[in-house]
Design a protein around this motif. Structure first.
Motif, PDB file in Angstrom:
ATOM      1  N   GLY A  14       0.770  -1.301  -0.170  1.00  0.00           N
ATOM      2  CA  GLY A  14      -0.048  -0.173  -0.092  1.00  0.00           C
ATOM      3  C   GLY A  14       0.764   1.263   0.196  1.00  0.00           C
ATOM      4  N   ALA A  15       2.171   1.139  -0.109  1.00  0.00           N
ATOM      5  CA  ALA A  15       2.971   2.271  -0.167  1.00  0.00           C
ATOM      6  C   ALA A  15       2.929   3.233  -1.306  1.00  0.00           C
ATOM      7  CB  ALA A  15       4.426   1.943   0.126  1.00  0.00           C
ATOM      8  N   VAL A 121      -1.442   3.153   5.032  1.00  0.00           N
ATOM      9  CA  VAL A 121      -1.632   1.805   4.416  1.00  0.00           C
ATOM     10  C   VAL A 121      -2.987   1.324   4.485  1.00  0.00           C
ATOM     11  CG1 VAL A 121      -0.618  -0.568   4.567  1.00  0.00           C
ATOM     12  CG2 VAL A 121       0.948   1.720   4.139  1.00  0.00           C
TER      13      VAL A 121
END
Ligand code: AMP
Length: 232
Positions: A14-15, A121
């Motif tokens: 999710g970065a 995230v």
């Protein structure tokens, strides 16, 4: 032939590694491999390896180093024929980092770490949906589709990736903390390491990464990564 670089994008799930990879590929015409994408394809095959990959991914665990090594070796056979090769999601542990050194040989490895807070995230991954037809990614928390559960682009169904379910996200984050995050130390000691704040918006993160790449290249007197240059 221009000189090649391997660009590793590190960062928690999710970065924004996938999003940045897409943008970098468009701007710098580099080749790329997303091990997550490649493994999702393998996981769709009804073979022993495919089933093993699917089980690991659905639990939020890493897929075996053996299968990952096979995927990476297959995809990187001609990486030296390009101006650069981006790795999204590889390496994810020390043993994979060693494999990469072996594959890279003399080719320089540049690492971009997209640092992001866990709360960010979790919000990103919990809202992420994929279109079953065109693959477009939508985030219901940031840019909800016009009609709930329906892709704005092609009208097909939007679904959540099984590994984006909250309990699996927690496990993925734990695996990241234990196995992947230590690679930031490993690479920062080697040089050619750059950190960017991944909590910022996509465009800002992209501008910072691009500026780093073009700046480093011209400092080295080696403008091979100038925007728009085509890969071999
Ligand atoms: P990603 O799309 O990069 O978030 O990856 C999705 C999932 O694929 C991960 O949670 C792992 O189960 C698997 N995966 C991706 N890359 C690797 C890797 N380099 N090593 C082991 N498993 C991986």
């Amino acid at each position: 032939m221009t000189e090649c670089r391997i660009l590793v994008l590190l960062g928690a799930p999710g970065a924004g590694k996938g999003t940045q990879t897409t943008k970098l590929v468009q701007k710098f015409r580099m080749k790329y491999l997303s091990t997550g994408e490649a493994l999702r394809q393998k996981a769709g095959e009804d073979t022993l390896l495919g089933n093993q990959a699917r089980e690991s991914m659905e639990r939020g665990e890493l897929v075996s180093n053996e299968l990952v090594a096979q995927v990476v070796r297959d995809c990187m056979t001609d990486f030296r024929d390009s101006t650069g090769f981006i790795l999204d999601g590889f390496p994810r542990n020390r043993s994979q980092a060693e494999l990469l050194e072996e594959i890279a040989g003399e080719t320089p490895i540049w690492v971009i770490n997209i640092r992001v807070d866990e709360e960010v995230v979790i919000t990103r991954l919990s809202g992420r949906r994929h279109c079953v037809e065109c693959g477009k990614i939508t985030n219901v928390n940031f840019s909800p589709p016009r009609q709930e559960g329906v892709c704005d682009t092609c009208g097909a169904k939007l679904v959540q990736r099984p590994d984006d379910f909250p309990n699996v996200v927690q496990r993925r984050l734990q695996v990241y903390r234990e196995q992947t995050k230590p690679l930031t130390d490993f690479y920062s000691k080697k040089g050619c390491y750059f950190e960017v704040d991944g909590n910022l918006d996509t465009e800002t993160v992209f501008e910072r990464i691009s500026a780093h790449l073009t700046g480093e290249e011209s400092l080295a007197g080696n403008p091979h990564l100038s925007a728009g240059q085509s890969s071999a």
